[in-house]
Every structure is written in structure tokens, then in C-alpha cells.
Design a protein around this motif. Structure first.
Motif, PDB file in Angstrom:
ATOM      1  N   GLU A  11      -0.785   4.277  -7.469  1.00 55.17           N
ATOM      2  CA  GLU A  11      -1.317   2.872  -7.561  1.00 55.17           C
ATOM      3  C   GLU A  11       0.006   1.956  -7.166  1.00 55.17           C
ATOM      4  O   GLU A  11       0.972   2.286  -7.428  1.00 55.17           O
ATOM      5  CB  GLU A  11      -1.711   2.466  -8.913  1.00 55.17           C
ATOM      6  CG  GLU A  11      -2.013   0.889  -8.943  1.00 55.17           C
ATOM      7  CD  GLU A  11      -2.689   0.603 -10.507  1.00 55.17           C
ATOM      8  OE1 GLU A  11      -3.872   0.552 -10.509  1.00 55.17           O
ATOM      9  OE2 GLU A  11      -1.807   0.043 -11.019  1.00 55.17           O
ATOM     10  N   HIS A  38       0.813  -1.236   0.033  1.00 55.71           N
ATOM     11  CA  HIS A  38       0.079   0.080   0.267  1.00 55.71           C
ATOM     12  C   HIS A  38       1.018   1.341  -0.002  1.00 55.71           C
ATOM     13  O   HIS A  38       2.128   1.181   0.501  1.00 55.71           O
ATOM     14  CB  HIS A  38      -0.972  -0.080   1.118  1.00 55.71           C
ATOM     15  CG  HIS A  38      -1.860  -1.178   1.331  1.00 55.71           C
ATOM     16  ND1 HIS A  38      -3.123  -1.174   1.121  1.00 55.71           N
ATOM     17  CD2 HIS A  38      -1.408  -2.541   1.960  1.00 55.71           C
ATOM     18  CE1 HIS A  38      -3.512  -2.481   1.548  1.00 55.71           C
ATOM     19  NE2 HIS A  38      -2.686  -3.209   2.022  1.00 55.71           N
ATOM     20  N   ASP A  69      -3.301  -2.428  -5.921  1.00 56.98           N
ATOM     21  CA  ASP A  69      -3.766  -1.559  -4.543  1.00 56.98           C
ATOM     22  C   ASP A  69      -4.214  -2.765  -3.607  1.00 56.98           C
ATOM     23  O   ASP A  69      -5.080  -2.782  -3.023  1.00 56.98           O
ATOM     24  CB  ASP A  69      -4.892  -0.799  -4.834  1.00 56.98           C
ATOM     25  CG  ASP A  69      -4.129   0.537  -5.656  1.00 56.98           C
ATOM     26  OD1 ASP A  69      -3.000   0.798  -5.058  1.00 56.98           O
ATOM     27  OD2 ASP A  69      -4.785   1.194  -6.201  1.00 56.98           O
TER      28      ASP A  69
END
Length: 582
Positions: free
Chosen positions: A389, A168, A346
Motif C-alpha cells: 500500500e 503508486h 493508493d
């Protein structure tokens, strides 16, 4: 005058010589990448961060004024544990990688240590349900457009549950066009709560046995990227892509210096930096450009850029690539030698819509198949690093299908004893190692062998039966001519994994020919050809693949210095110990 970085500044004349310098890159001490970061404890990890200013060192000699997240005090711990010289400065770019476990309740306390004129700052944690210290009854911080913001000198708190394993991003949620550009970004790695059984058996167990045999530590954060049996891996790296428009940084620096001592919130105590038009000059992976990427993690010459980008692997390993686009631009990154299988974007696994589960197994005798939905991620020639992303992907290389022996093996000479100069003129005992294919065609029966995971179908196959030029035939494998394989120096001197690759590449030729039986003039010579192509450390041999942006401008610095978004994936022979602790 702008400050110069800790390394020697380079003139434009020196910059134009960089192509010559590139040929000697492998003479430097070897460094490795891994996915280093900090931990905050078990179940309820706490990370105390601060946002501060500092200068980043660039390979052309510039020191670029920047902002970044760092540690506010010593963190609870560092990972992977095998890296013993880890540190967490009070400002770094990218920010500290936060390593947590699935379902942990994570707390991040952010102190705004930026200059008063920079104003508020914050952190966004996309993909997580975040609660903050900004409430109606206890306004600790100032509620911004996107999240709770820390005013200059103040601290705010963010809390979320790490509900999704994977990679992330985190980054500033305040004036993102300026603050993210200045360096306020980082990564969160969430490790799966449960590792599928097949990730610790089969080829993965054999790869770990091979590492142990050569004294190599395990630098993985886990054995699987997700709780899915198709997400097993043997080695991992984290790459964060960003670009930098130093015009913006110079404006911010000048305005901050002009407002030193101002009181936050007062008229005139703010910045008015123009962030458009956007013309980046530096292109960064983990806060550094090539060749700085190849220096060690936590190297002293980069006090605010602790993470490098120098991936290594052994043939037959599954290498997990964790990637985040932290800048404004799309970066089409090409990983030479094989496509990358995208696992997730993601932290969302890309799965097949079929209701029929797939059985995941290595195919080795005795392995138990684990069933799960099929992976449906693309095999990508260029991986797309989209701004904001993250993706996780698997890179794999074995030498399979080359149709020649990547280990430089030659067939034993009939009626001779391999490895003795009198019987085998080439004197290479390891060039006659056997290759016994398993059910998948690989030499997996002996993890202690140098040619563990060799593709046996190509065993004993020379590169060329009748080579072009002055390279004599006969073995250990006939070397390729320039019309077949160019840039030999980038291939560590030879295109072989084999343990004698460095000897062939860097030892002077003997004056006499061992094939004639005549004595050699001294022991420090070889009849393995070609010689005098030393372009790698003496203890290294392998195969170097260039990984680089397919935007040509992005593999330079200031459109001059060769480097930028460029790295080398080094596929090393098994007996070369990949030590990611430096």
C-alpha cells in the motif's frame, strides 16, 4: 566467501561501538532526500527498464546478493531538474522512480536480464488498467498468472494511462514471495494535471520567497500532490519501506551460481528457494539502512542504492511524505514532533462525505479561498506502512505551542544597542529580531527574516526562569536542564533554530565573563552557554527529530547494529540552505 561491500567491513566489536559512532553522525557532510526519479517524455512517456542481479551494500559490511529493476540505456530525463548528478544504473533497489503527469499514456519496456535459472519476471502496476504485449496473435512474452512475463533475455511491454495522481507502487508479478524479496519493486509518481490556485499563493508563495532570499532551489516535483486545494505542499520526500531476509538471498545466490550456463526451460534450470519461515535481518528505507540513509543521493559507495532518506525542512513548511510498503511486514513508523495528516491511500484521496465544501485559504490578507470537499484523512501518531500500500501525508512543524522561544531570542536590554558587546553582553544582534503576528499568529510579514514563520506568542520566552544545575540564567534564552530535555546532541547541540545556536553549541567559553565588562582573552570564544557540545556540521543549526520504526527490532541490523528503519527529520533555521542536489 561472500563478497564484502565497498565500505570497510566492521567487526562485531566495532558494531558494539556504533552507539558511540551515532553521536558523531552530524559531523559527516550533509545530504538530503527529495523524491528523485526519471522521466520518459511529454504526454506519451517511455521507460526502458531491465531486471538484473547485483549486490547491495549494508552498513554492517555485508554485500547482499539481490535483483532489481534499472535503466536499459539512458532515460529521457531526471527529476527534480535541480539534481544535476543523477544517474540510473542497470540495476538498483528500489527500482527507478517513474515520474509522469496525470493522463499521460505510459509505456514501460522490460528486458529480463536476470540469470536464466531465475526464470521469467514481470511488473505489476496496481491501480492502473494495463495492456501488455502478450496477445493471442502476437505472443511477445509469456502470459503468467497475474500479467505478461518476460522470459530470460526477452522484452515485454506494458502500457497504461496515468489516470490517478498520487504515489503508486510497482513490483514483480512473478513469484512475488521471492522476486519482490530480492528487490524487484519501485514507485510511480503521478503529478496532477492542474495545480489549485491556492498552492501558489499565501504561505506557500511566502515560503518560496524565503527560499529564494537565501539562494535555495525548489526541489518539488509539483506544488500539489493532487488537484485538491488541501494537498498543497512546500517540500516532498519519497520513502519505500522493505525488509530483507538474507538467508533467502544466500540461497538464491548459491543456486544461481550452481546453475551458471544452464538453458532456460531445461530440466534443472530453475530455483527452489525456501521463502518461509521468514526472518528478516535488514530493514530498509529506499534500499538503505541507517546510517547509510544519511549519505547523499547517487553516492558512489552505493552503486545500486541511489536514493537516500534524510529529510530536511524549515519551520512553517508543509512537507509531503510519499510512502510505500514494499515488503511483507507492517512497519509502524513514528514521525517525532507532530502527527502526519493522511491525504490519500493508493492515490485515493480520503474525503469527507459531507456535501458542504470547505474553503481552503491560508488566512492571509488578500488570499482567495478555494472551495472543495473536506479532507477526512487521519492524523496519525504512527503511520502504518502496509505491505503493497502507498499513502501520501502532510507533516508540519513550526514550534507553535512550545511555550518557549524556539529561536533563542532574548528581550532587548533597556537602554542598550542590541548586537554590540558593550551594550548587549550577549552580542547577538539577531536575538532581538521582532516578531509581528499575522492573523494566524505567525511572523510572516518578512520572508527574508531568519525568524520567518516564528510563533510570536512564544517570542522572548525563556525555556526556564530558574534552570537546574550550572547553566546561568540571562539569555539569549535560558537553556533546559537534563531533567527537561535529554539527548541534547541529537538536537544539533541546542534546541534552537536560531542563528547563534551553533555558537552556543560548539564555541569554547571565554575565560572571563562579558557581564563584568572584562576583556575576553581571544575572539574565538563565547559567553553563550553551554559550550563544547559540537555534534553537527559547522554550517548547520536546527532541530533534529528522530523518525523511526516502533518495532524495536527494525531499528537494528542483524539484531546488533543500531540503524535499520531510522532517520532524522532536521528542521533547519531559514538561513541554512537545504540543498537536495547532493
Amino acid at each position: 566467501m561472500r563478497p564484502m561491500n565497498m565500505k570497510n567491513a566492521m567487526s562485531k566489536t566495532q558494531l558494539l561501538m556504533a552507539l558511540v559512532v551515532a553521536a558523531t553522525l552530524f559531523l559527516a557532510p550533509v545530504a538530503f532526500a527529495a523524491a528523485p526519479g526519471i522521466t520518459g517524455g511529454v504526454s506519451t512517456p517511455v521507460f526502458n527498464l531491465t531486471a538484473q542481479q547485483a549486490y547491495l551494500n549494508m552498513p554492517d559490511g555485508e554485500a547482499v546478493y539481490s535483483w532489481g529493476y534499472g535503466c536499459n540505456g539512458l532515460p529521457v530525463g531526471f527529476a527534480p531538474a535541480a539534481i544535476t548528478n543523477a544517474s540510473c544504473p542497470s540495476m538498483q533497489v528500489p527500482g527507478p522512480t517513474l515520474i509522469v503527469n496525470e493522463n499521460d499514456v505510459v509505456t514501460v519496456n522490460l528486458l529480463n536480464g536476470l540469470p536464466a535459472a531465475a526464470g521469467n519476471t514481470s511488473i505489476l502496476f496496481p491501480g492502473f488498467n494495463v495492456s501488455t504485449s502478450c496477445t493471442a496473435t502476437t505472443p511477445a512474452g509469456q502470459q503468467g498468472l497475474l500479467t505478461c512475463e518476460a522470459t530470460p533475455g526477452a522484452t515485454v511491454t506494458y502500457t497504461f494511462t496515468a489516470s490517478a495522481p498520487g504515489t503508486h507502487a510497482y513490483y514483480s508479478g512473478t513469484q512475488g514471495d521471492l522476486q519482490i524479496e530480492m528487490g524487484l519493486y519501485g514507485a510511480v509518481i503521478v503529478l496532477p494535471a492542474t495545480v489549485p490556485a491556492n498552492c501558489t499563493s499565501g504561505y506557500h508563495a511566502l515560503n518560496m520567497a524565503a527560499k529564494a532570499n537565501w539562494g535555495e532551489s525548489d526541489f518539488r516535483l509539483s506544488q500539489a500532490a493532487y488537484d485538491h486545494p488541501g494537498s498543497c505542499y512546500d517540500r516532498e520526500y519519497l520513502f519505500q519501506w522493505a525488509e530483507m531476509d538474507h538467508r533467502i538471498h544466500r540461497q538464491a545466490e548459491a543456486q544461481v551460481m550452481a546453475r551458471v550456463g544452464c538453458t532456460a526451460g531445461n530440466p534443472g534450470c530453475s530455483l527452489d528457494v525456501q521463502t518461509e519461515p521468514y526472518h528478516p535481518a535488514y530493514f530498509l528505507i529506499n534500499g538503505r539502512s541507517m546510517p547509510d540513509l544519511m549519505d547523499p543521493n547517487y553516492a558512489y559507495e552505493y552503486p545500486h542504492q541511489p536514493y537516500n532518506g534524510n529529510p530536511h525542512m524549515h519551520s512553517g513548511e508543509l512537507t509531503l511524505i510519499r510512502t510505500i510498503g514494499q515488503g511483507r511486514w507492517q512497519h509502524p513508523f513514528h514521525e517525532h514532533a507532530n502527527h502526519v495528516r493522511i491525504l490519500a491511500r493508493d492515490a485515493n484521496l480520503v474525503l469527507s462525505s459531507s456535501t458542504t465544501p470547505v474553503a481552503y485559504t491560508s488566512g492571509l490578507t488578500g488570499d482567495t479561498a478555494v472551495s472543495a470537499p473536506g479532507l477526512a484523512g487521519l492524523l496519525m501518531f504512527n503511520t502504518d506502512t502496509t505491505p503493497g500500500e502507498a499513502f501520501d501525508g502532510i507533516f508540519y512543524f513550526t514550534g507553535r505551542g512550545l511555550n518557549w522561544d524556539a529561536y533563542g531570542h532574548h528581550p532587548p536590554i533597556s537602554g542598550t544597542t542590541a548586537g554590540t558587546a558593550a551594550s548587549d553582553p550577549y552580542g547577538d544582534p539577531l536575538a532581538t529580531l521582532p516578531c509581528t503576528p499575522d492573523v494566524n499568529g505567525y511572523n510572516s510579514g518578512t520572508p527574508t527574516a531568519v525568524n520567518f514563520m516564528e510563533w510570536c506568542q512564544d517570542h522572548y520566552k525563556p525555556v526556564q526562569a530558574a534552570p537546574f544545575g550550572d547553566v546561568a540564567a540571562g539569555g539569549p534564552a535560558t537553556l533546559p536542564d537534563p531533567n527537561v530535555l535529554t539527548n541534547g546532541a541529537w538536537y544539533s547541540g541546542t534546541p534552537y533554530f536560531g542563528p547563534d545556536a551553533n555558537t552556543r553549541g560548539g564555541t569554547p567559553s571565554c575565560a572571563t565573563n562579558a557581564l563584568t565588562g572584562a576583556a575576553t582573552p581571544n575572539s574565538n570564544c563565547t559567553n553563550l552557554q553551554p559550550s563544547n557540545v559540537q555534534a553537527n556540521p559547522p554550517n548547520e543549526r536546527g532541530w533534529a527529530f528522530m523518525w523511526h520504526s516502533h518495532n524495536e527490532r527494525e531499528i537494528t541490523t542483524n539484531n546488533v547494529f543500531p540503524g535499520g528503519m531510522l532517520m532524522m527529520m532536521l528542521v533547519d533555521s531559514r538561513e541554512f540552505v537545504i540543498d537536495e542536489s547532493n
